[in-house]
Design a protein around this motif. Structure first.
Motif, short mmCIF file in Angstrom:
data_model
loop_
_atom_site.label_atom_id
_atom_site.label_comp_id
_atom_site.label_asym_id
_atom_site.label_seq_id
_atom_site.Cartn_x
_atom_site.Cartn_y
_atom_site.Cartn_z
N ASP A 117 0.84 -1.21 0.00
CA ASP A 117 0.00 0.00 0.00
C ASP A 117 0.87 1.25 0.00
O ASP A 117 0.60 2.22 -0.73
CB ASP A 117 -0.92 0.00 1.23
N ILE A 120 2.55 1.82 -3.56
CA ILE A 120 1.68 2.41 -4.59
C ILE A 120 1.41 3.87 -4.28
O ILE A 120 1.40 4.73 -5.18
CB ILE A 120 0.38 1.60 -4.68
N GLN A 124 2.44 6.86 -6.82
CA GLN A 124 1.42 7.77 -7.33
C GLN A 124 1.83 9.23 -7.13
O GLN A 124 1.44 10.10 -7.92
CB GLN A 124 0.08 7.52 -6.62
N ILE A 272 4.30 -2.55 -13.24
CA ILE A 272 4.25 -1.10 -13.03
C ILE A 272 5.00 -0.38 -14.14
O ILE A 272 4.52 0.63 -14.69
CB ILE A 272 4.85 -0.74 -11.65
N PHE A 279 0.06 5.90 -13.91
CA PHE A 279 0.46 6.70 -12.75
C PHE A 279 0.59 8.20 -13.08
O PHE A 279 0.61 9.02 -12.18
CB PHE A 279 1.82 6.22 -12.23
N PHE A 306 -5.21 0.45 -9.40
CA PHE A 306 -4.06 0.00 -8.61
C PHE A 306 -4.41 -1.13 -7.64
O PHE A 306 -3.56 -1.57 -6.88
CB PHE A 306 -3.49 1.18 -7.81
N TYR A 309 -2.34 -4.40 -7.21
CA TYR A 309 -1.09 -4.43 -6.45
C TYR A 309 -1.33 -4.61 -4.94
O TYR A 309 -0.38 -4.61 -4.17
CB TYR A 309 -0.30 -3.14 -6.68
#
Length: 797
Positions: A117, A120, A124, A272, A279, A306, A309
């Motif tokens: 978490d 990501i 971002q 990714i 992103f 997302f 992930y």
């Protein structure tokens, strides 16, 4: 030989002094279960064996401590075992429809979830800023500028060559177009049509030449364009690789000993980098227009983009010490193996790996799962599902609809989870025997049966344990301490429930009720401890709450609606005793049994059977009676007898053979003409040789007849005849004992029907003399005489 019981034989009084303490404050609380050595040893052994198929079925009646001890011992066993790994479902980048399983050491699942978490969230924020940096924009602009210069040079060259061939050039996004030039001006289609054929041929020849050159130029431009795009992507990739790789590699360093996690993180990094645009790109004008004009159109939110992930942690053992122990009372299909949830958008079902929800088997994997067999069988497909998991060794999470209809609705098929679990089923003997008989896999999967007894021996060790059990109740419920006399009364109650002087009930749910109510009465009286009077008050008050049906029947007897005689003598009539069980209350009532005899060949006819109100065991008792009559009286002449036996005013049916001796006595009285004392009641089973056999509920039966006699007035003759073997089963109330002690009531124990008929008629039953004949003044002699008369009359007819 007939035995008249002494009052000391009617109960097993427990002396408070023998307990060795004054109040339970002097005792330590009980840690364990009482009187269940067989069940405890079987359970311990079953939990120690880790071989497949050694699951445990705990048998016994409710209230014997089955579930409590199973959970307690399983937790104790689990403390010394290793903690199982955390179980996670993650996105499968190779096959998104089949989520993968990750197994991590206990506690690492939650850590990895938080790390992903955080990863990501950081990307971002960092990637958009990185790609909007001035240096990146400069490098990207330089690559694009070089491409545009090369493109412009190629177009310039092709334009000059076109002019030399008398063609104008129009450059659009879709390609390069050439237009003929005549007399220095670009002509349109109408002007072209007006040209001579010779001019048209000349223009066409020049057009073919320039078109070939233009095609070569466009191929060259596309090559430059592809190279430019590749250069930009490589630049973006190299920048993204630095940012993404730095964070992902930091996570990978923590899990280098776990190849499954390393492979997953590597796949995350590559995905990714392949989707960097997710992103950094903002919502396009085209998508904004679609949302404005098509209300149902929904662009995926960043959370949806997302979510692949994320980590779906379905078994978190971070707080588990040792192996997990899960106890559940609602083992539905979904609760057992989990479920897959759906989102419904305008009638379309969608789901993903984050909507996989764990079940009991996931949570208990690596440990113990304790279920009630009745709950398991009551839920649709639960037993079949548990059996399949134990056989295959895998948990397959799939929607119930797929399991029952075969119609796929989930959209995903999670990877099955290997299971290592010990199942403890708690239930009745009946369910065990049913599963053992009708499910061929049951005996392979549940090799250990742990039987919990409903009673235990009344000895010093168990008495001490019961007292500590009472102390345990005091500690857990924070009640007043119990006096030793109160504890002694509780132990006597245990023996009464067990219906044995040398046994105690192991069904402690009933005892807990009395303990709670005794403590409540003591508290309402502002007592400092629970005394014997409080225990007795709890027992009496509980009986009062439950005995309404008994009182109604007693009132009907008192009012003469139910006919019962307790004085005088009657031929072919006596008082039997019937036990009535309402579930939470047991009592007994006298019931009139009558017999009529006459010439005929019908034999013994059970009126209850003819009316379809007789159970199988009762009918067996009647057949035993017939066997006794034949053995005793039909050795020389056949029985030419018709006899009707009836339980008068019985409208609910009857079963059991405890009245078979009483039925015989009424038949013998009818045949002999000897009246039976109505101030006595009889209970006892018999065999074909006339031997009296033990029966159940003897305490309630004696008390039932005593209560009726007490109301009508005790006269010193009243009493009950019971089997000799049932003496040790008597746990009578104090008022009965006092009546026996004072000679106002009697209890007779017999071993043979001859003793019973002698007591009931006051006439000797009789024995055969040297000629094989019964004396004429005995019961058997008179019966034999009557049967011979019946036979002669039957022959004459």
């Amino acid at each position: 030989m007939t035995k008249i019981l002494n009052y000391t034989e009617l109960n097993n009084k427990i002396s408070p002094e023998s307990l060795g303490f004054e109040t339970t404050a002097e005792l330590g609380a009980l840690d364990g279960v009482i009187g269940q050595k067989r069940g405890v040893e079987a359970l311990r052994f079953g939990l120690s064996v880790k071989t497949k198929g050694y699951n445990v079925y705990v048998c016994g009646l409710p209230g014997t401590g089955r579930s409590t001890f199973a959970a307690k011992y399983a937790k104790k066993q689990a403390e010394n075992e290793s903690t199982p790994p955390d179980i996670c479902y993650v996105y499968n980048f190779e096959n998104p429809k089949c989520p993968k399983i990750l197994e991590l050491p206990a506690g690492c699942g939650k850590t990895l979830r938080e790390q992903m978490d955080e990863l990501i969230n950081r990307l971002q924020n960092e990637l958009p800023a990185l790609y909007s940096h001035k240096e990146f924009e400069t490098q990207k602009s330089e690559i694009v500028r070089v491409y545009q210069e090369k493109r412009d040079d190629i177009i310039k060259i092709i334009t000059e060559e076109a002019h030399e061939q008398n063609f104008g050039v129009k450059n659009t996004n879709s390609g390069i177009y050439f237009m003929p030039i005549v007399n220095g001006e670009v002509i349109n289609e109408e002007q072209y049509d007006a040209l001579s054929q010779e001019q048209k041929d000349e223009i066409s020849a020049d057009s073919d030449t320039i078109q070939h050159k233009a095609a070569d130029a466009m191929r060259l431009i596309r090559d430059f364009e592809r190279q430019t795009r590749k250069d930009v992507e490589e630049m973006e990739y190299s920048i993204g690789l630095f940012a993404v790789g730095r964070h992902v590699n930091a996570i990978m360093d923590e899990y280098r000993e776990y190849p499954m996690v390393i492979n997953y993180l590597q796949a995350v990094k590559e995905d990714i980098l392949d989707h960097l645009a997710d992103f950094v790109e903002d919502e396009s004008e085209e998508e904004e227009a679609l949302q404005n004009y098509l209300p149902w159109y929904s662009k995926k939110s960043p959370e949806d983009v997302f979510s692949k992930y994320k980590i779906n942690l379905i078994a978190d053992n971070s707080e588990t010490k040792g192996a997990p122990v899960v106890v559940d009372f609602n083992p539905t299909y979904a609760n057992l193996i989990g479920e897959i949830e759906y989102d419904n958008e305008y009638g379309n079902f969608s789901t993903d790996f984050m909507k996989i929800k764990p079940g009991l088997l996931h949570k208990a994997n690596g440990g113990y799962l304790i279920l009630q067999s009745r709950d398991l069988l009551a839920n649709y497909h639960s037993w079949e599902t548990l059996r399949r998991v134990l056989i295959t060794g895998e948990i397959v999470t799939e929607p119930m609809r797929e399991y029952t209809t075969g119609v796929a609705v989930s959209g995903i098929k999670p990877q099955p989870l290997a299971v290592d679990i010990k199942i403890i089923l708690v239930g009745s003997d009946y369910i065990y025997e049913m599963l053992y008989e009708y499910d061929e896999d049951f005996q392979k999967l549940f090799k250990i049966r742990a039987d919990f007894d409903y009673e235990m021996k009344l000895n010093n060790d168990n008495v001490a344990l019961v007292c500590r059990f009472i102390k345990n109740f005091v500690v857990n419920e924070k009640t007043l301490e119990f006096h030793a006399a109160a504890c002694a009364r509780i132990i006597e109650l245990c023996a009464r429930i067990a219906e044995r002087q040398d046994r105690m009930s192991a069904r402690f749910n009933r005892i807990i009720e009395i303990l709670a109510e005794s403590a409540a009465w003591a508290r309402m009286e502002n007592a400092t401890q629970v005394l014997v009077k409080h225990v007795q008050k709890a027992i009496d008050h509980q009986a009062f709450r439950l005995n309404m049906y008994e009182e109604k029947l007693c009132d009907m007897i008192d009012d003469g609606q139910i006919l019962i005689d307790t004085t005088g003598r009657k031929v072919g009539q006596l008082n039997g005793l019937a036990v009535l069980d309402t579930g939470d209350y047991v009592f007994a009532q006298p019931i009139r049994i009558t017999a009529t005899t006459y010439v005929g060949k019908a034999g013994i006819v059970n009126i209850e059977k003819e009316a379809e109100m007789s159970g199988n065991i009762h009918e067996k008792g009647v057949q035993v009676l017939i066997g006794y009559l034949g053995q005793t009286y039909a050795q020389d002449v056949p029985l030419s007898l018709s006899c009707r036996i009836c339980f008068e005013q019985n409208y609910n049916g009857i079963d059991g053979d405890s009245a078979s001796s009483a039925e015989l006595y009424s038949v013998l009285s009818s045949l002999s003409g000897l009246p039976i004392f109505q101030d006595m009641a009889v209970t006892g089973s018999m065999n074909q040789r006339g031997e009296i056999q033990p029966i159940g509920g003897v305490t309630y039966k004696v008390e039932g007849f005593f209560e009726l006699c007490r109301k009508r007035g005790l006269n010193g003759r009243q009493g009950v005849i019971i089997p000799m073997q049932n003496i040790k089963d008597l746990m009578l109330k104090d008022e009965v004992i006092q009546a026996v002690k004072s000679g106002q009531f009697h209890i007779y124990a017999i071993e043979h029907v001859d003793e019973g008929i002698t007591l009931l008629t006051g006439v000797e039953s009789g024995s055969k003399n040297e000629k094989g004949k019964y004396p004429s003044d005995t019961v058997h002699g008179k019966v034999m005489k009557k049967l011979k008369e019946y036979h002669h009359k039957a022959v004459e007819e």
